[in-house]
Scaffold this motif. Structure first.
Motif, PDB file in Angstrom:
ATOM      1  N   UNK A 167       0.632  -1.119   0.009  1.00 53.15           N
ATOM      2  CA  UNK A 167       0.060   0.025   0.082  1.00 53.15           C
ATOM      3  C   UNK A 167       0.916   1.053   0.002  1.00 53.15           C
ATOM      4  N   UNK A 168       0.424   2.239  -0.727  1.00 52.67           N
ATOM      5  CA  UNK A 168       1.378   3.575  -0.850  1.00 52.67           C
ATOM      6  C   UNK A 168       0.929   4.099   0.437  1.00 52.67           C
ATOM      7  N   UNK A 169       2.080   4.542   1.243  1.00 53.64           N
ATOM      8  CA  UNK A 169       1.933   5.130   2.216  1.00 53.64           C
ATOM      9  C   UNK A 169       2.993   6.386   2.538  1.00 53.64           C
ATOM     10  N   UNK A 170       2.835   7.336   1.840  1.00 56.40           N
ATOM     11  CA  UNK A 170       4.018   8.281   1.886  1.00 56.40           C
ATOM     12  C   UNK A 170       4.286   8.873   3.251  1.00 56.40           C
ATOM     13  N   UNK A 171       3.313   9.199   4.048  1.00 55.75           N
ATOM     14  CA  UNK A 171       3.704   9.908   5.333  1.00 55.75           C
ATOM     15  C   UNK A 171       4.388   8.672   6.256  1.00 55.75           C
ATOM     16  N   UNK A 172       4.192   7.397   6.157  1.00 54.58           N
ATOM     17  CA  UNK A 172       4.905   6.522   6.816  1.00 54.58           C
ATOM     18  C   UNK A 172       6.427   6.264   6.187  1.00 54.58           C
ATOM     19  N   UNK A 173       6.697   6.480   4.902  1.00 58.47           N
ATOM     20  CA  UNK A 173       7.738   6.419   4.367  1.00 58.47           C
ATOM     21  C   UNK A 173       8.692   7.667   4.781  1.00 58.47           C
ATOM     22  N   UNK A 174       7.996   8.890   4.912  1.00 54.81           N
ATOM     23  CA  UNK A 174       8.740  10.172   5.281  1.00 54.81           C
ATOM     24  C   UNK A 174       9.214  10.019   6.773  1.00 54.81           C
ATOM     25  N   UNK A 175       8.291   9.451   7.666  1.00 57.60           N
ATOM     26  CA  UNK A 175       8.380   8.997   9.088  1.00 57.60           C
ATOM     27  C   UNK A 175       9.717   8.098   9.149  1.00 57.60           C
ATOM     28  N   UNK A 176       9.577   7.052   8.513  1.00 53.98           N
ATOM     29  CA  UNK A 176      10.640   6.048   8.805  1.00 53.98           C
ATOM     30  C   UNK A 176      12.009   6.739   8.098  1.00 53.98           C
ATOM     31  N   UNK A 177      12.109   7.443   7.174  1.00 55.41           N
ATOM     32  CA  UNK A 177      13.224   7.894   6.576  1.00 55.41           C
ATOM     33  C   UNK A 177      13.812   8.997   7.425  1.00 55.41           C
ATOM     34  N   UNK A 178      12.962   9.907   8.169  1.00 58.30           N
ATOM     35  CA  UNK A 178      13.632  10.757   9.239  1.00 58.30           C
ATOM     36  C   UNK A 178      14.098  10.100  10.310  1.00 58.30           C
ATOM     37  N   UNK A 179      13.507   9.018  10.611  1.00 63.27           N
ATOM     38  CA  UNK A 179      13.940   8.152  11.912  1.00 63.27           C
ATOM     39  C   UNK A 179      15.397   7.951  11.446  1.00 63.27           C
TER      40      UNK A 179
END
Length: 191
Positions: A11-23
């Motif tokens: 599933x496309x989840x851009x907010x999760x991707x950004x969250x994990x990226x920043x983490x």
């Protein structure tokens, strides 16, 4: 074969991707990161276009990422991939036969085609168990569990599945078509 729990990973989840990226950046103590993607320079295997698309999408969605794309001749990409001379490498696989093991076995720890050197002992055990049983239900369960481990660990990131569309005359009979397996030995045409 994609287990129901693994489908959620697609599933496309851009907010999760950004969250994990920043983490991830925070854990590394960085505000940006440059990565290199190795692809083929020919469009016959889609490598160059896929690399350009990934570069655009990832840099847009992940602030602070710089993704450089190195497009080389196909044989050079193969050699660099086999020698593990890459950070990220585009790759493809066509099943040798119509069974999930043709894909799943590639990512076992000792498989020579496991170019990313991903390892998980539980995955290896499940794949070995799936190959050493006559119970098809257990075999499919083992492969499904292994696939979930592979995708949870991000041992590989499936981007897309290639498919073909075929037009077959309605009066063509006797041919067999299974994924990766065509047989026209008994084929014939009716009037």
């Amino acid at each position: 074969m994609i287990s129901s729990s693994a489908k959620d990973l697609y599933k496309y989840q851009p907010s999760k991707a950004k969250e994990y990226w920043q983490k991830g950046l925070s854990e590394l103590g960085k505000s940006s990161l440059t990565l290199n993607l190795l692809t083929s320079d020919s469009d016959s295997d889609g490598g160059k276009k896929t690399g350009e698309a990934l570069q655009s999408m990832l840099e847009t969605q992940l602030p602070g990422l710089k993704l450089t794309v190195t497009s080389v001749p196909f044989k050079t990409r193969l050699a660099r991939r086999e020698n593990c001379e890459f950070q990220i490498c585009g790759s493809d696989w066509i099943a040798d036969f119509a069974d999930p093991i043709s894909f799943l076995e590639l990512l076992t720890s000792k498989n020579s085609s496991n170019y990313g050197s991903w390892k998980n002992s539980q995955y290896d055990k499940l794949i070995a168990a799936s190959k050493n049983t006559n119970n098809q239900e257990k075999r499919l369960k083992d492969m499904s569990e292994a696939e979930s481990i592979l995708l949870d660990d991000t041992g590989v990131i499936p981007l897309y599945y290639e498919d073909d569309a075929w037009l077959i005359r309605s009066n063509a009979k006797g041919w067999i078509c299974k994924r990766s397996e065509w047989n026209f030995k008994e084929a014939y045409v009716t009037k």
